[in-house]
Structures are given as C-alpha cells and as structure tokens.
Motif scaffolding. Structure first.
Motif, mmCIF file in Angstrom:
data_model
loop_
_atom_site.group_PDB
_atom_site.id
_atom_site.type_symbol
_atom_site.label_atom_id
_atom_site.label_comp_id
_atom_site.label_asym_id
_atom_site.label_seq_id
_atom_site.Cartn_x
_atom_site.Cartn_y
_atom_site.Cartn_z
ATOM 1 N N SER A 151 18.440 -13.257 -47.939
ATOM 2 C CA SER A 151 17.845 -12.218 -48.775
ATOM 3 C C SER A 151 18.643 -12.087 -50.067
ATOM 4 O O SER A 151 19.675 -12.742 -50.252
ATOM 5 N N LYS A 152 18.185 -11.219 -50.968
ATOM 6 C CA LYS A 152 18.876 -11.038 -52.242
ATOM 7 C C LYS A 152 20.293 -10.503 -52.048
ATOM 8 O O LYS A 152 21.164 -10.729 -52.883
ATOM 9 N N SER A 153 20.514 -9.788 -50.940
ATOM 10 C CA SER A 153 21.847 -9.241 -50.671
ATOM 11 C C SER A 153 22.786 -10.269 -50.054
ATOM 12 O O SER A 153 23.943 -9.962 -49.786
ATOM 13 N N GLY A 154 22.282 -11.490 -49.809
ATOM 14 C CA GLY A 154 23.124 -12.525 -49.212
ATOM 15 C C GLY A 154 23.168 -12.485 -47.695
ATOM 16 O O GLY A 154 23.937 -13.226 -47.070
ATOM 17 N N LYS A 155 22.329 -11.658 -47.086
ATOM 18 C CA LYS A 155 22.265 -11.555 -45.627
ATOM 19 C C LYS A 155 21.011 -12.270 -45.121
ATOM 20 O O LYS A 155 20.109 -12.563 -45.897
ATOM 21 N N ILE A 182 17.363 -12.899 -43.756
ATOM 22 C CA ILE A 182 16.152 -12.134 -44.061
ATOM 23 C C ILE A 182 15.827 -11.181 -42.917
ATOM 24 O O ILE A 182 16.243 -11.390 -41.781
#
Length: 532
Positions: free
Chosen positions: A208-212, A214
């Motif tokens: 995801s955009k947060s690097g975690k 999805i």
C-alpha cells in the motif's frame, strides 16, 4: 444604511493541488471590485467543493449567518454559478432575497438588482448553471459508455495493469501482471487465504502507499475483480475488454469457489493433520479408517484405526510410522526401474514422429482425392450446363460426389486427431510413474496419499496391512517387478527364461495401426480381502 457584504469564493475540485489559482484569482478580482465600489466585507467564505449537489459546509454557514443577521446583508461573488448549481441552494438565495434578508448581490461578471426583472435573470443564471452541470454529467457518462462498448477501461488501472495514454486503455504491467497470475493460481490450488495472499503480494513488493501489505478489502477486490479475465463490469452490465486478460475464466471461477468455501461458518475446533486420513477402509466391516492420538510408554503416538461405525470389528490399531513405511513400499512397487523413464519417453518421441509422418502422408493422399473429386464436380456441372447430361443423372452423380467430398474432409480431420488419442495419455502415465520416485525421496505423505488415490483402487487395511489393487495400466509395473523378484530368487536368467502364457515379461511394443502398449499384463490385487 449602507449594506455590508459576505464574500464567497469557491472552486469545484476538492484536492488542494487542483485549480489552486481559481480561488486566488476570485479573491483578487472581488477585493478590487469591493475597493472600487467601496463595499464593506463582513466575512470571507472560501470553499473547495462542487456545487452540483447540496451539502457545502461553508455555504451552509454563510446562509445560517444571513438568517441570524438582524440587518439585511449582501453577497459578493464572482458569478452566480459560484453560489449554486443545484435547485435547492439557488432556491435558498432567491427566498432570502424575497424576505429581504439579502438586499444586494454583486458579481464581477453578472448584473443583478433586487427587482422582478433582476430576480428573473438570477433564476435564469442559476438554471443555466444547473443545466451546464447536468449536461456535462450526461456527456461524461455517454463518453464512458462509448469507451465501454469499445472495450476500453476508463478508470485507474488495477494492480497488475497500467494505463496506456496512447491507446486510452490498460495493458499488463510486465512484473506485477505475472505476480497477479501466480497469486490467482496459488489461491485456486488452495495454498492461500486472503490474509496469506496479501502478505504474499507484500513479499513480491506490492504494498500500500504506507509501505504495508494491502488491506483485506483490497485483496478481496483483486481476487473477485472479473477485469482480470478480460471482462469489464459496469453497473451490472458486462462488456468485452479489448486488452490482454491475466487470468483464465476457469482459474477465476476456481478462486471464487475457494472464497465462497472460506466464507462458510466454521466450527472452532482444533484440526489435526493426518496425512493418510480418508485413504483406506476397513477390510472386515467396510468402515472408514480414522486417525487419533494415543498416550503410552511415556509419549504420545498417532494411530490409524477402524471407526467401527458399521458394527463390531476385530481389527486393531496401526501405528502411523508403520503405516507410512507400508505406503512407501507401495509407491516403490510402481516406481519405474532406473533408466526406464527416459528410454520410454524417447521411444514415445520416436513413435510420435513416425505417427506424424504417417499423418502427413495420409493427409497428402486425402488432399489429392479431394482435388480429384472437386475436378469431377466441376466437369459434372459443366456437362449439365452444356446439356450433355440429363438433370436426373446430374443430381444423382452430384449427390454421390458431394457425399464423397464430405467423407474425405471428415477422414482428414479424424486422422489428424488420432495421434493425440494415445500420445498424451501415454506421456501422462509415464510422468505419473516418474513422479513416484520423487515422492519417496521427498517423503511428503500428503502427496503420497494423493498419488495412491490416483493409481490404486480397493484400498483397505486388514490385519495391520495396507492392501490395494493397482488401476490399469499402473499394475504392469508392479507385476513386472514381482516377476523379476521371482527370477532372482530362483536364479534363472531373465533373458532365456520362458514364462507361462499371459505371464510374459512386458515388452514395449509398436504394432502398425495399434496403440502402443505393454503386452501380456493384467491388474492384480496386492492382498486378499474378506467379503464385506
């Protein structure tokens, strides 16, 4: 008393990085207008939201302050369409003018006076603004429908695809598309849940955009999106996509079945994995063979036993390690002797080449006959047109030639499929036998169970011994190995020993016009079973 004004400035787009100059330009122009006409501004309201639908916070706050004001006020805006593009908000402005809560409206590009003519023109301006929004919406929807009919995906590409600005469509992303294909394949095989699948994507770098990894909802959307099969679904209607699908329909449906199965309520009961569970039945009573833990001699052991659900049964327990040893021996019985697999596959290749040559020769012969038949048909038609043959004879002969032509076409098609009728099953049989050797090396008893279910039938447990019959043609290997063992014990030379009829050693034969096969072998049970 001089009227005081509320200044209202609005832009349509909510993201801060879009139309940022619109608000600044409006404020500059309106402040200049206020200075030029010496208008007093009580408060400034700035909003970044579309006016197509009601529900703007700053507009509602301004209307509330106008209602609360004890003195009439005015509104300063760039254009009427900044105030309203829907009938409810426009109606509020007109109503406040009617009850004299608003006594003046000033616009940079529109004239208004609180007279019947001015109110009429204001309503026309609001109506034009609403018409523009509605018309723009319809034009956009029509354009989207046309794109869908052309098979173009008009939205942001999902994971595994990228938007192509040239073709105005989507196309597979070189790396992520292969990852999506692999996830679908593994999920269809039952190797993942949604939780493990999203972490699997994270392992491959899809985050995801947060690097975690999805979220569950995004992972579920990926696994249920028919777009990956080349089908665009919009408002319940399906369209054929003109882009490369990543997943076959069969794989997609298999994934949906797995998801449906996973959504069923499950009993919160601890599950124990017994590799051979469900493989055997009791030879005495016909009940299923189950597995369980048992304590004894200072430890915990795993046993297989008859469930005795069909009545009394005298069969006793069998320890798991002893059963696994017997399963290994069974796999060994159908393992090809060393070097056989490669030689047999090489021979299949030779036969296939011979078959291909035969097919080509046959096709050439049929093609020549077809050409001859077509020439005869042409001559027959010409003779009929020249009145050298009567109609009844013409029709009879034509019917014969047309039937002959159709028969030749059918023969050509059937003969082309002949090789596939024996080559593919034969190769599959050899691959299965070669896999037996790998299974004994890996000692994966779950796969061993699957293998034995494929090659064996009548699988029973009797007197702590696993018994089964081999399904033809797998019985050939086990019987041949049994004959070899007898020869070794008797000390007889296998090359010169003459065995009894129907017990000859298997000979890898090729007979013209016949399928390739072992000769002189029949299925045989590994042990006797009591009648159930």
């Amino acid at each position: 008393m001089k009227t005081k004004f509320f200044l209202y400035a609005r832009k349509s787009s909510e993201p801060e990085d879009r139309q940022t100059m619109s608000i600044e330009a409006q404020l500059f122009e309106l402040n200049q207008l206020a200075e030029r006409e010496k208008l007093t501004i009580l408060e400034t309201f700035i909003e970044s939201k579309s006016a197509k639908d009601p529900g703007r916070k700053e507009f509602a706050r301004m209307i509330a302050k106008i209602h609360e004001s004890k003195e009439p006020v005015g509104i300063l805006a760039w254009h009427p369409d900044r105030l309203a593009r829907n009938s409810i908000d426009g109606g509020q402005i007109i109503y406040l003018i009617d009850i004299e809560k608003i006594t003046a409206l000033r616009f940079s590009s529109f004239w208004f006076e609180p007279t019947p003519q001015g109110l009429f023109m204001l309503q026309v301006a609001f109506g034009q603004s609403k018409y523009y929004s509605d018309n723009l919406s319809e034009n956009v929807k029509r354009g989207i429908r046309q794109k869908l009919r052309r098979g173009e995906y008009a939205q942001i590409a999902p994971i595994g695809y990228v938007n192509n600005r040239v073709t105005k469509n989507i196309e597979p992303e070189p790396v992520k598309s292969k990852i999506i294909q692999r996830i679908y394949k593994e999920f269809a095989e039952g190797k993942h849940s949604i939780e493990s699948a999203r972490h699997r994507l994270g392992f491959f770098g899809i985050l995801s955009k947060s690097g975690k990894p999805i979220s569950h909802s995004v992972m579920h959307f990926v696994l249920t999106n028919p777009l990956y099969t080349g089908v665009i679904v919009s408002k319940g209607e399906s369209y054929e996509g003109k882009f490369q699908p990543l997943v076959s329909i069969a794989t997609f449906e298999a994934v949906q079945a797995k998801l449906k199965e996973a959504s069923k309520p499950k009993k919160l009961k601890r599950q124990h994995h017994f590799a051979a569970s469900g493989l055997l039945k009791c030879a005495e009573c016909g009940s299923a063979i189950s597995a369980q833990f048992a304590k004894g001699n200072g430890g915990t052991y795993r046993y297989y036993r008859c469930t005795k659900k069909k009545g009394k049964c005298s069969q006793s327990y069998l320890r798991e390690d002893l059963m696994q040893g017997q399963l290994k021996e069974l796999v060994q019985m159908v393992t090809l002797p060393e070097g056989w697999g490669h030689k047999m596959l090489a021979q299949v290749d030779v036969w296939q080449m011979e078959e291909q040559k035969s097919i080509i020769a046959f096709a050439q012969t049929v093609e020549a006959k077809l050409k001859e038949t077509e020439q005869r048909l042409d001559k027959l038609i010409n003779a009929f047109l020249d009145d050298t043959i009567d109609k009844s004879a013409y029709l009879q002969k034509k019917d014969e030639l047309v039937k002959l032509k159709l028969e030749l076409i059918q023969k050509k098609a059937d003969f082309g499929q002949k090789g596939k009728l024996w080559v593919e099953p034969l190769r599959g049989w050899l691959d299965t036998l070669q896999n037996a050797e790998r299974l004994n090396e890996k000692l994966d008893f779950t796969e061993i169970k699957t293998f034995l279910e494929k090659v064996g039938t009548n699988r029973f447990l009797q007197d702590k011994k696993v018994c089964m019959d081999w399904i033809a043609p797998y019985d050939m290997i086990s019987k041949y190995k049994g004959l070899q063992d007898v020869n070794k014990i008797e000390g007889i030379n296998n090359k010169t020993r003459e065995v009894e009829k129907n017990e000859t050693l298997p000979v890898w034969t090729s007979t013209k016009g016949a399928n390739r096969k072992f000769r002189g072998m029949r299925g045989a049970g590994l042990c006797d079973k009591r009648k159930l």
